[in-house]
Design a protein around this motif. Structure first.
Motif, PDB file in Angstrom:
ATOM      1  N   ASN A 279       6.674   5.171   2.875  1.00 45.06           N
ATOM      2  CA  ASN A 279       5.820   4.070   2.401  1.00 45.06           C
ATOM      3  C   ASN A 279       4.810   3.671   3.471  1.00 45.06           C
ATOM      4  OD1 ASN A 279       7.236   4.044   0.014  1.00 45.06           O
ATOM      5  ND2 ASN A 279       8.536   2.308   0.555  1.00 45.06           N
ATOM      6  N   GLU A 280       5.287   3.588   4.727  1.00 36.20           N
ATOM      7  CA  GLU A 280       4.389   3.222   5.832  1.00 36.20           C
ATOM      8  C   GLU A 280       3.347   4.316   6.066  1.00 36.20           C
ATOM      9  OE1 GLU A 280       6.859   2.472   9.183  1.00 36.20           O
ATOM     10  OE2 GLU A 280       7.597   0.529   8.453  1.00 36.20           O
ATOM     11  N   HIS A 281       3.762   5.565   5.945  1.00 35.86           N
ATOM     12  CA  HIS A 281       2.855   6.679   6.205  1.00 35.86           C
ATOM     13  C   HIS A 281       1.736   6.749   5.172  1.00 35.86           C
ATOM     14  CE1 HIS A 281       1.636  10.663   7.655  1.00 35.86           C
ATOM     15  NE2 HIS A 281       1.560  11.030   6.395  1.00 35.86           N
ATOM     16  N   GLY A 283       0.994   4.280   3.022  1.00 36.43           N
ATOM     17  CA  GLY A 283       0.401   2.974   2.769  1.00 36.43           C
ATOM     18  C   GLY A 283       0.596   2.480   1.350  1.00 36.43           C
TER      19      GLY A 283
END
Length: 344
Positions: A279-281, A283
């Motif tokens: 999710n962080e990668h 976005g």
């Protein structure tokens, strides 16, 4: 001369053992030392079987490979020894590609080794070598040795980088080996500008994905090994990611395969860490699913292991071909301890 080569291999560098085996061979052959008699006495595999297997593998002729396995069984030869010798032959072919000088010209199979080495790409040899090793380990778990041996052969046919099961023949038919196209290496596939994944014919992997150019910020994101290295993971979560293989990838969904031998890694907390990192990668929210099933061996962990083994082989070949080392071996009957050699 071939008979003496077989005796020398069986003695593994020991003069005492060589003389003892020679005495046994003379008695066994009733005064004659012949190749067929040596194979029968030692229970070793006639090398012609191995070369025929590789020729059939090159042609993707599964029926012929099974016929050769039947011939080995008919002579009550050891399938464990067959896989051991097959792994040794793959090692020789790899050496012929990387360090030709490491192959002794005194070997009876010298010309055959170099002829075959030209028909394989390095990536294939690394994969087939691993399958032969794992095949030996699995023999004790197989229903019988014949099943274990033939399954290893079928893996070599099925788990090629081409994933071209549709090209494998199930009956013998003439083939034109000159039409065989050289397969690009794994790295070359990764670096292609077109990142659309095509349908594959492997039964365990049915990847049907078409990534648009704006679905991710990096064209390598559709490649799981590359993506794993970009994620902020550590510990067991990273180990789980490294032992997974991509099943499918779209803009919002990622599905991964994990082999049964690593199912202990499939704890929810490790899955959640991977999901958070994804999710962080990207976005955005990504749906992540894991499946237990067969894999082709293209996990980040396996690819890293192959790279390390390739470097190790290169280091061993470099030492073996060193003139000073060769002189010590030839003049003083010295032996290299391969486990002590480390790549720089």
């Amino acid at each position: 001369e071939t008979s003496l080569q077989l005796l020398a291999r069986a003695a593994r560098g020991s003069m005492r053992d060589a003389l003892s085996i020679l005495d046994q061979a003379i008695i066994f052959g009733k005064g004659k030392v012949e190749e067929t008699g040596i194979h029968a006495m030692l229970g070793t595999i006639d090398q012609s079987y191995l070369y025929d297997l590789l020729e059939a593998l090159i042609q993707k002729d599964g029926a012929k490979m099974l016929d050769i396995a039947d011939a080995i069984e008919a002579k009550s030869l050891s399938f464990d020894s067959a896989l051991q010798d097959l792994a040794g032959l793959f090692h020789s072919l790899a050496l012929a590609q990387i360090a030709p000088g490491a192959i002794s010209e005194d070997l009876p199979e010298y010309k055959q080794i170099f002829s075959l080495s030209e028909k394989f790409i390095p990536d294939d040899l690394q994969l087939f070598y691993q399958i032969a090793l794992h095949g030996r380990a699995d023999l004790g778990l197989a229903p019988d040795e014949y099943a274990g041996f033939t399954m290893a052969l079928m893996r070599m046919l099925a788990f090629t980088p081409e994933n071209s099961l549709g090209n494998i023949r199930i009956s013998q038919s003439p083939s034109n080996t000159n039409q065989k196209k050289e397969m690009p290496s794994f790295d070359e596939k990764v670096n292609k500008s077109n990142i659309n994944l095509e349908h594959t014919t492997h039964p365990a992997l049915n990847v049907v994905t078409a990534l648009s150019s704006d679905s991710c910020t990096n064209q390598s994101n559709d490649n799981w090994p590359v993506l794993v290295n970009q994620l902020k993971l550590n510990g067991m979560a990273k180990m789980l990611a490294q032992n997974c293989e991509l099943k499918s990838l779209s803009t919002d969904n990622i599905e991964l395969y994990l082999s049964a031998e690593h199912k202990h890694l499939l704890e929810k907390k490790y899955q959640d860490k991977i999901k958070i990192a994804l999710n962080e990668h990207f976005g955005k929210h990504v749906h992540l699913k894991f499946y237990l099933g067969s894999i082709t061996g293209m996990t980040p962990a396996e690819l890293d292991n192959r790279e390390k083994q390739a470097k190790q082989l290169q280091a061993i070949a470099a030492i073996e071909s060193d003139p000073v080392v060769r002189e010590l071996i030839d003049n003083f009957d010295a032996k290299l301890i391969n486990s002590s050699i480390k790549p720089i």
